[in-house]
Design a protein around this motif. Structure first.
Motif, mmCIF file in Angstrom:
data_model
loop_
_atom_site.group_PDB
_atom_site.id
_atom_site.type_symbol
_atom_site.label_atom_id
_atom_site.label_comp_id
_atom_site.label_asym_id
_atom_site.label_seq_id
_atom_site.Cartn_x
_atom_site.Cartn_y
_atom_site.Cartn_z
ATOM 1 N N VAL A 71 1.748 -4.916 5.564
ATOM 2 C CA VAL A 71 2.112 -3.643 4.938
ATOM 3 C C VAL A 71 0.854 -2.790 4.839
ATOM 4 O O VAL A 71 -0.214 -3.295 4.511
ATOM 5 N N ASP A 72 0.982 -1.499 5.134
ATOM 6 C CA ASP A 72 -0.144 -0.580 4.986
ATOM 7 C C ASP A 72 -0.319 -0.266 3.504
ATOM 8 O O ASP A 72 0.514 0.399 2.904
ATOM 9 N N LEU A 73 -1.392 -0.756 2.915
ATOM 10 C CA LEU A 73 -1.636 -0.555 1.481
ATOM 11 C C LEU A 73 -2.500 0.669 1.190
ATOM 12 O O LEU A 73 -2.829 0.921 0.036
ATOM 13 N N SER A 74 -2.820 1.459 2.196
ATOM 14 C CA SER A 74 -3.726 2.597 1.994
ATOM 15 C C SER A 74 -3.160 3.642 1.033
ATOM 16 O O SER A 74 -3.916 4.350 0.377
ATOM 17 N N GLN A 75 -1.850 3.731 0.924
ATOM 18 C CA GLN A 75 -1.264 4.722 0.016
ATOM 19 C C GLN A 75 -1.185 4.232 -1.426
ATOM 20 O O GLN A 75 -0.888 4.993 -2.332
ATOM 21 N N PHE A 76 -1.467 2.952 -1.665
ATOM 22 C CA PHE A 76 -1.394 2.376 -2.992
ATOM 23 C C PHE A 76 -2.804 2.131 -3.520
ATOM 24 O O PHE A 76 -3.385 1.087 -3.300
ATOM 25 N N ARG A 77 -3.359 3.098 -4.205
ATOM 26 C CA ARG A 77 -4.711 2.951 -4.770
ATOM 27 C C ARG A 77 -4.602 2.693 -6.252
ATOM 28 O O ARG A 77 -3.605 3.017 -6.897
ATOM 29 N N LEU A 78 -5.656 2.166 -6.786
ATOM 30 C CA LEU A 78 -5.702 1.951 -8.226
ATOM 31 C C LEU A 78 -5.771 3.276 -8.951
ATOM 32 O O LEU A 78 -6.357 4.238 -8.464
#
Length: 79
Positions: free
Chosen positions: A67-74
């Motif tokens: 899954v591309d996690l780049s859109q989910f930032r802290l």
């Protein structure tokens, strides 16, 4: 610090949501090796297996390919 929190909602169940409805997934800033994956609301059950696999990859390999996690930032990193 009593009295500093405000009630945002009252309900019978708790759905972990962020204010902008974007889940928080990734390594905690300033805490090497500490990861979180929260804020999925009711979609957590449906998306949980893919997010679990992605976070497992992130922890073990330093990056997620499932899954591309780049859109989910802290949230501390969001501007």
């Amino acid at each position: 610090m009593e009295g500093e929190a405000r009630v945002k909602a009252e309900q019978a169940c708790f759905l972990p949501c962020t204010d902008d409805e974007v889940p928080i997934i990734g390594e905690v800033l300033g805490m090497k090796g500490c990861y979180v994956a929260t804020g999925h609301s009711c979609w957590g059950i449906l998306n949980g297996p893919a997010r679990g696999a992605a976070v497992a990859e992130l922890v073990l390999d330093g990056r997620a390919t499932i899954v591309d996690l780049s859109q989910f930032r802290l949230c501390l990193d969001r501007q």
